[in-house]
Design a protein around this motif. Sequence first.
Motif, PDB file in Angstrom:
ATOM      1  N   GLY A 190       0.816  -1.211   0.000  1.00 26.07           N
ATOM      2  CA  GLY A 190       0.000   0.000   0.000  1.00 26.07           C
ATOM      3  C   GLY A 190       0.844   1.254   0.000  1.00 26.07           C
ATOM      4  O   GLY A 190       2.025   1.238  -0.367  1.00 26.07           O
ATOM      5  N   GLN A 191       0.213   2.351   0.430  1.00 24.64           N
ATOM      6  CA  GLN A 191       0.860   3.660   0.431  1.00 24.64           C
ATOM      7  C   GLN A 191       1.603   3.899   1.746  1.00 24.64           C
ATOM      8  O   GLN A 191       2.797   3.781   1.817  1.00 24.64           O
ATOM      9  N   ALA A 192       0.834   4.251   2.788  1.00 26.25           N
ATOM     10  CA  ALA A 192       1.373   4.530   4.121  1.00 26.25           C
ATOM     11  C   ALA A 192       0.191   4.503   5.084  1.00 26.25           C
ATOM     12  O   ALA A 192      -0.951   4.727   4.677  1.00 26.25           O
TER      13      ALA A 192
ATOM     14  N   PRO B  22      -2.479  -2.372  10.734  1.00 25.76           N
ATOM     15  CA  PRO B  22      -2.642  -1.944   9.345  1.00 25.76           C
ATOM     16  C   PRO B  22      -4.082  -2.117   8.844  1.00 25.76           C
ATOM     17  O   PRO B  22      -4.751  -3.091   9.181  1.00 25.76           O
TER      18      PRO B  22
ATOM     19  N   ILE C 275       1.523  -7.272   4.940  1.00 23.04           N
ATOM     20  CA  ILE C 275       1.117  -5.904   4.614  1.00 23.04           C
ATOM     21  C   ILE C 275       2.356  -5.029   4.761  1.00 23.04           C
ATOM     22  O   ILE C 275       2.869  -4.838   5.860  1.00 23.04           O
TER      23      ILE C 275
ATOM     24  N   PRO D  77       3.493  -1.429   3.461  1.00 18.00           N
ATOM     25  CA  PRO D  77       3.272  -0.181   2.725  1.00 18.00           C
ATOM     26  C   PRO D  77       4.583   0.415   2.224  1.00 18.00           C
ATOM     27  O   PRO D  77       5.675   0.016   2.647  1.00 18.00           O
TER      28      PRO D  77
ATOM     29  N   PRO E 120       3.845   8.897   1.152  1.00 23.70           N
ATOM     30  CA  PRO E 120       4.711   8.126   2.049  1.00 23.70           C
ATOM     31  C   PRO E 120       6.134   8.678   2.031  1.00 23.70           C
ATOM     32  O   PRO E 120       6.619   9.119   0.992  1.00 23.70           O
TER      33      PRO E 120
ATOM     34  N   ALA F 172       2.883   2.627  -4.751  1.00 23.80           N
ATOM     35  CA  ALA F 172       3.142   1.180  -4.775  1.00 23.80           C
ATOM     36  C   ALA F 172       3.184   0.661  -6.212  1.00 23.80           C
ATOM     37  O   ALA F 172       4.004  -0.188  -6.551  1.00 23.80           O
TER      38      ALA F 172
ATOM     39  N   HIS G 199      -6.888   2.851  -4.276  1.00 23.19           N
ATOM     40  CA  HIS G 199      -6.929   2.853  -2.810  1.00 23.19           C
ATOM     41  C   HIS G 199      -8.377   2.598  -2.378  1.00 23.19           C
ATOM     42  O   HIS G 199      -9.306   3.151  -2.948  1.00 23.19           O
TER      43      HIS G 199
END
Length: 191
Positions: free
Chosen positions: A41-43, A54, A82, A84, A100, A129, A160
Amino acid sequence: MVSFSTLLKDVRSCRHCLAHLPHEPRPVVQIHPDAKILIAGQAPGRKVHESGIPFNDASGERLREWLGIDREKFYNPKLVAILPMGFCFPGTGKGGDLPPRPECAKLWRERLLAQLQQVELTLVIGKYAQDYHLGGARLSVTDQVRAWQQCWPSIVPLPHPSPRNNIWLRRNSWFESELVPELRKRVSELI
């Protein structure tokens, strides 16, 4: 070579970005060498930063719905990793959460990914990502997700799952009618 447990301990105690964050660092990752699915993922958002879990928010509820799995399976690190792009909540800007921090990927990403030898499905969520995991294709998220079959069945680009993306989901109804059912089948095969 550093053991997995030592590496994970080092990641969770990382303070590298302290000067760049509006709060104390709290790296949030879920990883185990046995994981079959990787979520890139992103952050973490503010709520995830506070809980340390998460996708423990509305985005996580939607993501679990897309995957067709419950919290128990989702939070089993032997099934789902997971990881990020940024491990700590970067703070908030005018349009939402900030991007991020880039330091996490440089410091930790390759070493953590090297631990994931059992992964058969990688979900790449969002632009940062996707650029990292799909070779910096520089396509828009919409174009990347629309081309999901190009990397199938090992990699699946996703938008997202944030409630902020409700408009995107309405405009791209093919995502939930075409991609999500196939994604659920793939996830079910793996877990």
